[in-house]
Design a protein around this motif. Structure first.
Motif, PDB file in Angstrom:
ATOM      1  N   TYR A 496     -18.409  14.533  42.359  1.00  0.00           N
ATOM      2  CA  TYR A 496     -18.973  13.535  41.430  1.00  0.00           C
ATOM      3  C   TYR A 496     -20.604  13.871  40.963  1.00  0.00           C
ATOM      4  O   TYR A 496     -20.770  13.015  40.095  1.00  0.00           O
ATOM      5  N   ASP A 497     -20.856  14.593  41.487  1.00  0.00           N
ATOM      6  CA  ASP A 497     -22.494  15.232  41.241  1.00  0.00           C
ATOM      7  C   ASP A 497     -22.272  15.935  40.048  1.00  0.00           C
ATOM      8  O   ASP A 497     -22.322  17.375  40.087  1.00  0.00           O
ATOM      9  N   ALA A 498     -22.624  15.641  38.840  1.00  0.00           N
ATOM     10  CA  ALA A 498     -22.440  16.490  37.696  1.00  0.00           C
ATOM     11  C   ALA A 498     -23.688  17.231  37.175  1.00  0.00           C
ATOM     12  O   ALA A 498     -23.642  17.845  36.167  1.00  0.00           O
ATOM     13  N   ARG A 499     -24.595  17.171  38.045  1.00  0.00           N
ATOM     14  CA  ARG A 499     -25.859  17.768  37.644  1.00  0.00           C
ATOM     15  C   ARG A 499     -25.698  19.463  37.837  1.00  0.00           C
ATOM     16  O   ARG A 499     -26.766  20.018  37.263  1.00  0.00           O
ATOM     17  N   GLN A 500     -25.084  19.660  38.777  1.00  0.00           N
ATOM     18  CA  GLN A 500     -24.615  21.098  38.906  1.00  0.00           C
ATOM     19  C   GLN A 500     -23.260  21.216  39.337  1.00  0.00           C
ATOM     20  O   GLN A 500     -22.659  20.347  39.646  1.00  0.00           O
ATOM     21  N   PRO A 501     -22.591  22.509  39.186  1.00  0.00           N
ATOM     22  CA  PRO A 501     -21.047  22.852  39.235  1.00  0.00           C
ATOM     23  C   PRO A 501     -21.005  22.691  40.807  1.00  0.00           C
ATOM     24  O   PRO A 501     -21.613  23.215  41.621  1.00  0.00           O
ATOM     25  N   SER A 502     -20.075  21.704  41.106  1.00  0.00           N
ATOM     26  CA  SER A 502     -19.149  21.422  42.436  1.00  0.00           C
ATOM     27  C   SER A 502     -17.991  22.812  42.613  1.00  0.00           C
ATOM     28  O   SER A 502     -17.945  23.452  41.769  1.00  0.00           O
ATOM     29  N   ARG A 503     -17.679  22.919  43.734  1.00  0.00           N
ATOM     30  CA  ARG A 503     -16.655  24.025  44.209  1.00  0.00           C
ATOM     31  C   ARG A 503     -15.543  23.656  43.533  1.00  0.00           C
ATOM     32  O   ARG A 503     -14.859  24.405  42.881  1.00  0.00           O
ATOM     33  N   LEU A 504     -15.169  22.147  43.355  1.00  0.00           N
ATOM     34  CA  LEU A 504     -14.106  21.726  42.491  1.00  0.00           C
ATOM     35  C   LEU A 504     -14.196  22.293  40.979  1.00  0.00           C
ATOM     36  O   LEU A 504     -13.082  22.761  40.414  1.00  0.00           O
ATOM     37  N   GLU A 505     -15.479  21.918  40.385  1.00  0.00           N
ATOM     38  CA  GLU A 505     -15.680  22.278  39.022  1.00  0.00           C
ATOM     39  C   GLU A 505     -15.462  23.867  38.994  1.00  0.00           C
ATOM     40  O   GLU A 505     -14.900  24.384  37.989  1.00  0.00           O
ATOM     41  N   LEU A 506     -15.910  24.645  39.749  1.00  0.00           N
ATOM     42  CA  LEU A 506     -16.088  26.222  39.602  1.00  0.00           C
ATOM     43  C   LEU A 506     -14.497  26.728  39.796  1.00  0.00           C
ATOM     44  O   LEU A 506     -14.052  27.528  38.921  1.00  0.00           O
ATOM     45  N   LYS A 507     -13.634  25.789  40.397  1.00  0.00           N
ATOM     46  CA  LYS A 507     -12.262  26.281  40.520  1.00  0.00           C
ATOM     47  C   LYS A 507     -11.491  25.748  39.302  1.00  0.00           C
ATOM     48  O   LYS A 507     -10.799  26.526  38.728  1.00  0.00           O
ATOM     49  N   LEU A 508     -11.981  24.804  38.695  1.00  0.00           N
ATOM     50  CA  LEU A 508     -11.146  24.537  37.228  1.00  0.00           C
ATOM     51  C   LEU A 508     -11.919  25.222  36.277  1.00  0.00           C
ATOM     52  O   LEU A 508     -11.130  25.531  35.243  1.00  0.00           O
ATOM     53  N   ASN A 509     -12.770  25.642  36.361  1.00  0.00           N
ATOM     54  CA  ASN A 509     -13.405  26.496  35.118  1.00  0.00           C
ATOM     55  C   ASN A 509     -13.090  28.177  35.381  1.00  0.00           C
ATOM     56  O   ASN A 509     -13.313  28.822  34.626  1.00  0.00           O
ATOM     57  N   ASP A 510     -12.558  28.437  36.455  1.00  0.00           N
ATOM     58  CA  ASP A 510     -12.119  29.971  36.748  1.00  0.00           C
ATOM     59  C   ASP A 510     -10.674  30.404  35.958  1.00  0.00           C
ATOM     60  O   ASP A 510      -9.896  29.560  36.059  1.00  0.00           O
ATOM     61  N   ALA A 511     -10.969  31.065  35.087  1.00  0.00           N
ATOM     62  CA  ALA A 511      -9.745  31.683  34.319  1.00  0.00           C
ATOM     63  C   ALA A 511      -8.427  32.154  35.186  1.00  0.00           C
ATOM     64  O   ALA A 511      -7.310  31.933  34.871  1.00  0.00           O
ATOM     65  N   SER A 512      -8.779  32.337  36.389  1.00  0.00           N
ATOM     66  CA  SER A 512      -7.813  33.016  37.310  1.00  0.00           C
ATOM     67  C   SER A 512      -6.917  31.978  37.927  1.00  0.00           C
ATOM     68  O   SER A 512      -6.160  32.431  38.945  1.00  0.00           O
ATOM     69  N   TYR A 513      -7.522  30.586  37.927  1.00  0.00           N
ATOM     70  CA  TYR A 513      -6.880  29.601  38.505  1.00  0.00           C
ATOM     71  C   TYR A 513      -5.741  29.163  37.834  1.00  0.00           C
ATOM     72  O   TYR A 513      -5.916  28.470  36.662  1.00  0.00           O
ATOM     73  N   GLU A 514      -4.257  29.436  38.423  1.00  0.00           N
ATOM     74  CA  GLU A 514      -3.088  29.128  37.517  1.00  0.00           C
ATOM     75  C   GLU A 514      -2.370  28.618  38.795  1.00  0.00           C
ATOM     76  O   GLU A 514      -2.254  29.021  39.886  1.00  0.00           O
ATOM     77  N   LEU A 515      -1.551  27.719  38.637  1.00  0.00           N
ATOM     78  CA  LEU A 515      -0.399  27.051  39.496  1.00  0.00           C
ATOM     79  C   LEU A 515       0.862  28.069  39.156  1.00  0.00           C
ATOM     80  O   LEU A 515       1.431  28.303  38.132  1.00  0.00           O
ATOM     81  N   ASN A 516       1.407  28.476  40.242  1.00  0.00           N
ATOM     82  CA  ASN A 516       2.631  29.028  39.961  1.00  0.00           C
ATOM     83  C   ASN A 516       3.800  28.144  40.132  1.00  0.00           C
ATOM     84  O   ASN A 516       3.436  26.924  40.131  1.00  0.00           O
ATOM     85  N   ASP A 517       5.021  28.310  39.956  1.00  0.00           N
ATOM     86  CA  ASP A 517       6.203  27.525  39.551  1.00  0.00           C
ATOM     87  C   ASP A 517       6.182  26.437  40.845  1.00  0.00           C
ATOM     88  O   ASP A 517       6.346  25.356  40.395  1.00  0.00           O
ATOM     89  N   ALA A 518       6.049  26.938  42.066  1.00  0.00           N
ATOM     90  CA  ALA A 518       6.262  26.096  43.218  1.00  0.00           C
ATOM     91  C   ALA A 518       5.031  24.989  43.236  1.00  0.00           C
ATOM     92  O   ALA A 518       5.398  23.924  43.447  1.00  0.00           O
TER      93      ALA A 518
END
Length: 736
Positions: A496-518
């Motif tokens: 919840y600390d929006a002043r700098q990127p959290s690991r959660l934010e980096l994950k969602l900002n990563d173009a390679s982060y995609e969910l497979n079918d499962a």
């Protein structure tokens, strides 16, 4: 064979190690010097290996001096090597759990004594405490018994003994599967034990214990009348009269904690200890200090300066310098005046604190931002992280002990598989630090960050979004349900600390982060369960609140507490709540606007709702899941309710910068330029609730999947644990 023990001997037992043998000898000297009985005193010394020759000779000299028997018995505590004790207590404390195996067969009963005490009464009187065949132990109530009952998860009125002095029914212990019961409890609770064998015995056998008078175990603070008056009302069930009797005629003085005279501790009765050390066989090791004296002139009226000196308690400060911080009365005075801020004017101090806090926020942001830049290329998975932690790791945490030792955050020790999670772990010796409170005014928070300078990980932990059954203060819930069983973990900063990127934010900002079918199917299935099973932050009463019927197209505004960290670090302020309500009314002229107060604001009677006829106040006990099902849109600052609304495909308007904003799913009043990807609710859910979260079964101690956590909630709801089986919450057997 005729049992001659009760007619021939009074048996006492000490458990010690080689280093503590001199202290044990002083305690035994006090026992022998005050022993008056026709029976003979017999002392057993439990120790892990035979005494060194010099120590053995000294103990034999002691035996001859008082005409008593002294036997050294070798015992092992290897089974408990990884079980935590309090700081300053060695593994020798566990020797007593197996003493029935090594004591002579004729021993049916003993008085167990810690070594850090002196005995002023006749130990035969305590030894003769009647024990029926059902009573295993008798002792004095622990002076922190109220807190210990909560931590041990026993009933509020159960017997709770301080294990330093115990009358032990060895015959009854031998007649049962004692060690099997103890071993089962230790196996189930190995990471949650923080009070050593005292916790084990009280957790398992409280129904087979009895009390003796507190005078048989008087701790240092109990000799300070003012301290007792100010503190003991909510600590124990012992009466004020019994405490007074104990001070007047103590039978055993217990030099607990740091108040040990031989280490310089200023115990109120420290001179009594030296009275016996001076005549012990180790007198050469314990030269008595030159005690300071404070002269008081009574021949004339004290001067103005002298009066001021006394009024400011400077005499006690001087005494503290001579005898230690814990000198009688000094501790109570410091707690009342220094710690409460009464020694300075409050307003200037508040202004200084505000300025200092702002500087601290800037420093913390700069530190975390730079650290994030250096570490953002690393991979982090919450599950992988916890599975790779070595068992019994040392973890510095800024959470108070009350939170970790039987409190709200107790289960984090199960997740991390270590009992060593504490402020007492030094930052430079920690394997990593765990931040559980964004309490920047405390040194504990900064000590946690200090760990980074030793190239250690810093993990920011918070209860998972759907990872709790009940709030900690929901006393109608079983104790096992009042602690989170899920945590969201981040190695860069809080989510919840929006002043700098959290690991959660980096994950969602990563173009390679995609969910497979499962993964996509799994996320959809779990989101459906969240909605259909009415899962939320605290799940015990979800779906059970006051029934509500919202008008079509309703707009719901969600309240938050002004001091909430997700407001302070999410780009909002106290006034943001008011601005949000005003905007909701202005932007929805044809809709009914409902305001849902935060439970904490209800309790404190804090009302920040603007006066307007257009806003209806929802019942404080309205069920949030029903509200979300019926409304059309939700206005939030940074509340988790906005996340839950997204999962229900509601329109969500954010006024702060919560973790779920900026991904194309919400209407945001504050832009977050860093967040550049468009994400689905399934991706958001999977990243936050699966990739970055871990879950544990609090009854088995095993890591589980989120589906199992949801099943656990349903199971608790169904049974409410109203008729618990004959087992403690983590498997230890309850002795009827």
């Amino acid at each position: 064979m005729r049992n001659t023990d009760s007619n021939t001997y009074v048996n006492v037992v000490f458990a010690t190690d080689e280093e503590y043998l001199p202290i044990t000898a002083v305690a035994l000297t006090s026992v022998a010097a005050n022993f008056r009985d026709t029976r003979r005193l017999r002392a057993f010394i439990l120790i892990e290996k035979p005494m060194p020759q010099d120590d053995a000779a000294r103990f034999q000299t002691l035996a001859k001096q008082f005409n008593i028997e002294v036997q050294s018995l070798t015992v092992s505590a290897a089974e408990y090597a990884t079980v935590r004790t309090s700081r300053g207590i060695s593994s020798a404390t566990y020797f007593r759990l197996g003493m029935h195996l090594v004591l002579p067969p004729d021993v049916d009963k003993v008085v167990y004594l810690d070594s850090d005490m002196i005995i002023l009464g006749n130990i035969a009187d305590l030894y003769d405490t009647p024990l029926n065949e059902e009573t295993l132990f008798a002792g004095a109530e622990d002076y922190n018994s109220v807190a210990h009952r909560k931590a041990y998860k026993t009933s509020a009125t159960s017997v709770n003994l301080n294990a330093g002095v115990l009358v032990c029914n060895i015959k009854a212990i031998r007649a049962m599967d004692f060690l099997e019961v103890v071993s089962a409890y230790v196996e189930q609770n190995q990471f949650l034990i923080f009070h050593g064998d005292q916790q084990i015995l009280n957790s398992l056998f409280s129904e087979r214990m009895a009390y003796v008078h507190i005078r048989w175990n008087m701790h240092g603070q109990l000799f300070e009348e003012e301290w007792v008056a100010n503190n003991m009302g909510g600590r124990a069930l012992v009466t004020a009269t019994d405490f007074a009797d104990g001070r007047t005629e103590p039978k055993i003085i217990h030099y607990n904690g740091t108040m040990k005279p031989w280490n310089g501790g200023a115990h109120p009765r420290r001179r009594d200890w030296y009275r016996f050390s001076n005549v012990s066989v180790y007198a050469d090791l314990f030269p008595e200090p030159d005690w300071p004296t404070i002269k008081v002139r009574r021949d004339k009226k004290p001067s103005l300066l002298a009066t001021l000196y006394q009024k400011l308690w400077l005499d006690k400060l001087v005494r503290a310098l001579h005898e230690g911080y814990k000198a009688k009365g000094t501790r109570t005075w410091l707690e009342k005046n220094v710690k409460s801020g009464k020694l300075w004017k409050q307003k200037p101090f508040d202004e200084l604190r505000t300025l200092s806090e702002k500087q601290s926020l800037i420093q913390m942001h700069s530190f975390l931002a730079m650290r994030g830049i250096l570490r953002r290329e690393r991979k982090f998975s919450a599950t992988d992280f916890v599975r790779n932690i070595p068992e019994n790791a040392k973890v510095y945490s800024n959470a108070p002990n009350d939170d970790l030792e039987g409190g709200f955050h107790e289960n984090i020790k199960l997740i991390l598989r270590t009992p060593n999670v504490s402020m007492k772990v030094l930052p430079y010796e920690a394997d990593f630090s765990l931040v559980l409170h964004m309490a920047i005014r405390t040194s504990g928070f900064w000590d946690a960050l200090l760990t980074a300078s030793f190239d250690r990980d810093i993990i920011f932990g918070e209860a998972a979004f759907f990872g709790a059954y009940a709030g900690y203060f929901d006393h109608a819930s079983p104790a096992v349900g009042r602690r989170p069983f899920g945590y969201i973990l981040d190695d860069l900063c809080y989510y919840y600390d929006a002043r700098q990127p959290s690991r959660l934010e980096l994950k969602l900002n990563d173009a390679s982060y995609e969910l497979n079918d499962a993964e996509l199917a799994r996320a959809k299935s779990l989101i459906q369960r969240v909605k259909s099973e009415r899962l939320t932050k605290y799940n015990r009463n979800a779906g059970k609140g006051a029934s509500v019927s919202l008008e079509p197209g309703a707009v719901v505004v969600i309240d938050q507490t002004p001091h909430d960290a997700s407001i302070r670090f999410g780009g909002a302020e106290k006034r943001t709540i008011t601005d949000m309500v005003t905007a909701a009314v202005r932007e929805n002229p044809n809709a009914t606007v409902y305001f849902k107060r935060h439970p904490d604001n209800v309790k404190t009677n804090r009302n920040i709702l603007p006066t307007t006829a257009r806003v209806k106040l929802l019942p404080d006990d309205a069920d949030i899941t029903q509200v979300l099902d019926q409304c059309a849109s939700v206005y939030v600052v940074s509340s988790q309710v906005g996340f839950e609304a997204l999962l229900r495909e509601k329109k969500v308007v954010t006024f702060g910068m919560p973790f779920y904003a900026g991904w194309g799913l919400t209407e945001d009043r504050q832009p977050i330029a860093r967040r550049t990807r468009i994400r689905t609710k399934e991706e958001l859910f999977h990243a936050a609730c699966i990739d970055m979260s871990v879950y544990v079964n609090p009854m088995s101690g095993e890591l589980i999947e989120i589906e199992d956590a949801f099943n656990l909630v349903q199971s608790m709801r169904a049974t409410e644990l109203s008729s618990p089986p004959p087992f403690t919450e983590r498997g230890g057997r309850v002795i009827a």
